[in-house]
Design an enzyme around this catalytic site. Structure first.
Site, PDB file in Angstrom:
ATOM      1  N   SER A 194       0.845  -1.195   0.000  1.00 52.44           N
ATOM      2  CA  SER A 194       0.000   0.000   0.000  1.00 52.44           C
ATOM      3  C   SER A 194       0.877   1.239   0.000  1.00 52.44           C
ATOM      4  O   SER A 194       2.088   1.178   0.233  1.00 52.44           O
ATOM      5  CB  SER A 194      -0.917   0.015   1.239  1.00 52.44           C
ATOM      6  OG  SER A 194      -0.145   0.105   2.429  1.00 52.44           O
ATOM      7  N   GLY A 195       0.235   2.364  -0.255  1.00 51.48           N
ATOM      8  CA  GLY A 195       0.923   3.642  -0.207  1.00 51.48           C
ATOM      9  C   GLY A 195       0.115   4.626   0.609  1.00 51.48           C
ATOM     10  O   GLY A 195      -1.073   4.407   0.865  1.00 51.48           O
ATOM     11  N   GLY A 237      13.034  -1.030  -2.151  1.00 50.47           N
ATOM     12  CA  GLY A 237      14.279  -0.975  -2.904  1.00 50.47           C
ATOM     13  C   GLY A 237      14.277  -1.791  -4.184  1.00 50.47           C
ATOM     14  O   GLY A 237      13.291  -2.439  -4.537  1.00 50.47           O
ATOM     15  N   HIS A 296      14.996   5.219   0.137  1.00 52.39           N
ATOM     16  CA  HIS A 296      14.719   3.831   0.484  1.00 52.39           C
ATOM     17  C   HIS A 296      14.001   3.865   1.819  1.00 52.39           C
ATOM     18  O   HIS A 296      14.518   4.422   2.795  1.00 52.39           O
ATOM     19  CB  HIS A 296      15.998   3.009   0.587  1.00 52.39           C
ATOM     20  CG  HIS A 296      15.744   1.560   0.819  1.00 52.39           C
ATOM     21  ND1 HIS A 296      16.619   0.744   1.494  1.00 52.39           N
ATOM     22  CD2 HIS A 296      14.694   0.767   0.476  1.00 52.39           C
ATOM     23  CE1 HIS A 296      16.125  -0.488   1.548  1.00 52.39           C
ATOM     24  NE2 HIS A 296      14.952  -0.485   0.941  1.00 52.39           N
ATOM     25  N   ASP A 297      12.817   3.296   1.897  1.00 54.85           N
ATOM     26  CA  ASP A 297      11.992   3.441   3.096  1.00 54.85           C
ATOM     27  C   ASP A 297      12.718   2.981   4.362  1.00 54.85           C
ATOM     28  O   ASP A 297      12.534   3.558   5.438  1.00 54.85           O
ATOM     29  CB  ASP A 297      10.645   2.729   2.939  1.00 54.85           C
ATOM     30  CG  ASP A 297      10.754   1.296   2.440  1.00 54.85           C
ATOM     31  OD1 ASP A 297      11.857   0.720   2.432  1.00 54.85           O
ATOM     32  OD2 ASP A 297       9.705   0.732   2.030  1.00 54.85           O
ATOM     33  N   ASN A 343      18.526  -8.340   5.219  1.00 53.24           N
ATOM     34  CA  ASN A 343      17.181  -8.371   4.650  1.00 53.24           C
ATOM     35  C   ASN A 343      16.555  -9.717   4.991  1.00 53.24           C
ATOM     36  O   ASN A 343      17.088 -10.767   4.635  1.00 53.24           O
ATOM     37  CB  ASN A 343      17.247  -8.225   3.130  1.00 53.24           C
ATOM     38  CG  ASN A 343      17.598  -6.812   2.707  1.00 53.24           C
ATOM     39  OD1 ASN A 343      16.762  -5.930   2.697  1.00 53.24           O
ATOM     40  ND2 ASN A 343      18.861  -6.604   2.354  1.00 53.24           N
ATOM     41  N   GLY A 387       5.027  -0.423  10.510  1.00 53.33           N
ATOM     42  CA  GLY A 387       3.689  -0.974  10.733  1.00 53.33           C
ATOM     43  C   GLY A 387       3.687  -2.255  11.530  1.00 53.33           C
ATOM     44  O   GLY A 387       2.770  -2.512  12.316  1.00 53.33           O
TER      45      GLY A 387
END
Length: 447
Positions: A14-15, A80, A239-240, A301, A410
């Site tokens: 989602s955004g 990414g 990059h979040d 990751n 989240g």
């Protein structure tokens, strides 16, 4: 009219568009608009629907204006490795392919049959994953993809969104560092590697650092969102993960803090001044990614809540209750000893996640889960144990062990997973902030 900084945060599922305002010295967030992000299967590939995402972004910006905000600036962050290619006229040559596409299967093995993996890591400092940009481009080159022949620029997802807002094409550092194509020490493109891959050098543009201006909204964009003043787009840590990690108070005296950015992916690591490029770091599966203020995010990751998200999507399609308030309590009382390797490629993009888990358990002589609660418990216990393994590997590479873990993003709202994690790693877990990425994005704009 309130002055606001807009964080546009695109996640794998989602955004959202979030406005940030200063009120008596405090940052106040206002979530303006949320929208879905989905992967589309077509013609044997998995794509992102860039056109819809761009339209959703503009809708969110317009809604902020309609709500009475005067826009100070805009910052964009995304996941990414993925990218789009544009031609010399600025046309998008195709919807960006999703990193979960199968085109990169076997590409790392083929690439490293010709390249020394130790020497490569000593330059790139990047955890080898088939999803990385390097292997996506290697696959395109191998199939003689026509886009590479006519492309003028490669733009990672936040670069691409920014380009169509401003007309300025460049590559932000933190997102470029996920590609496996940067020199980790020099913090710019590894053109020697790019030439060895046979890729056109002109695809790779100027690398700009977080805090750099990316230009101003184009006149047609201003008209579409309903403003007549200039709005600057800032290259945040796009990059979040880098934006989220920037909110953790790493300077806490007497403590060694680590972060776990918990979402579709789990990113477990620390912030440092220089990359760690040792063979021990490579073998432990760590990557060195760009952060804010010249820092390096040294992290692993890990497949995160993707597995649970996919299960929930399947259950929803079957008409089952997928509310967290239902499935998490059911998981806590469920009785199952089943565990999975969350990083196994069978969980990357299966047609049915439930079937993938069942088949994995059978193949590993375990009784597979049968109820929703058992499936959820299996996934969350497996994640917590994977975090334990990651923390042990991290501590072996640091001069002093981590004393506290900040779970941000989240996934920090999943208190059952946080409790399992704290029990597994044996140090305190601090929850939140939930909106870490947006906060980091906005703080960079404010700076």
């Amino acid at each position: 009219m309130k002055e606001a900084y807009l964080a546009i945060d695109f996640g794998g599922g989602s955004g959202r568009v979030i406005a940030g305002c200063l009120s008596e010295g405090e940052l106040v967030l206002d979530t303006i608009y949320r929208f879905p992000n989905r992967q589309v299967r077509m013609g044997g590939h998995v794509y992102w629907d860039f056109l819809s995402l761009f339209e959703d972004m503009k809708t969110g910006i317009r809604m902020a204006v309609e709500k009475g905000y005067t826009l100070k600036s805009i910052g964009i962050d995304t996941w990414g490795v993925d990218f789009g290619l544009i031609d010399k006229q600025g046309n998008l040559l195709g919807n960006p392919v999703c990193y979960r596409d199968s085109r990169t299967e076997g590409m790392p093995e083929e690439f490293f049959s010709k390249v020394d993996v130790k020497a490569h890591y000593a330059e790139s400092g990047t955890q080898v994953m088939a999803i990385n940009t390097l292997f996506q481009l290697y696959a395109m080159k191998k199939e003689d993809n026509a886009q590479l022949k006519v492309a003028d620029k490669l733009l990672f997802m936040p670069d691409l969104f920014s380009y169509y807002l401003t007309g300025v094409a460049n590559n932000e550092y933190s997102i470029a560092s996920t590609s496996e194509l940067l020199d980790a020490k020099a913090r710019t493109w590894n053109f020697k590697l790019i030439r060895e891959l046979g890729l056109p050098e002109h695809l790779f543009g100027e690398v700009v650092m977080p805090g750099t201006s990316r230009g101003f909204l184009k006149p047609e964009i201003k008209e579409q969102i309903g403003i007549d003043y200039e709005v600057e787009v800032i290259a945040v840590a796009s990059h979040d993960t880098a934006s989220a990690a920037s909110v953790v108070p790493f300077s806490a005296e007497g403590e060694k803090l680590a972060f776990l950015s918990s979402g579709t992916w789990s990113l477990l690591g620390v912030m440092g001044d220089e990359p760690i490029l040792t063979e021990e770091a490579r073998l432990a599966g760590f990557t060195n990614e760009g952060g804010t203020d010249g820092k390096i995010c040294f992290l692993q990751n890990i497949t995160g809540l993707w597995i649970l998200q996919k299960l929930m999507q399947e259950w929803k399609e079957e008409g089952k209750d997928v509310a967290y308030s239902t499935i998490l309590p059911a998981a806590e009382v469920a009785e199952t000893d089943a565990l999975i390797d969350v990083d196994d490629t069978v969980f990357q993009c299966p047609v049915s996640m439930a079937e993938a888990i069942t088949n994995y358990c059978i193949a590993h002589q375990q009784t597979p889960p049968s109820t929703q609660g058992e499936f959820v418990k299996c996934v969350l216990r497996s994640l917590a144990l994977r975090y334990k393994t990651g923390m042990e590997a991290l501590n072996r590479l640091l001069p002093e062990p981590v004393t506290k873990l900040y779970v941000i993003g989240g996934g920090s709202q999943n208190k059952y997973l946080n409790r399992l994690t704290e029990e597994a790693i044996g140090i305190p877990v601090v929850e939140g902030p939930v909106e870490a990425t947006a906060i980091g994005n906005i703080r960079q704009q404010m700076k």
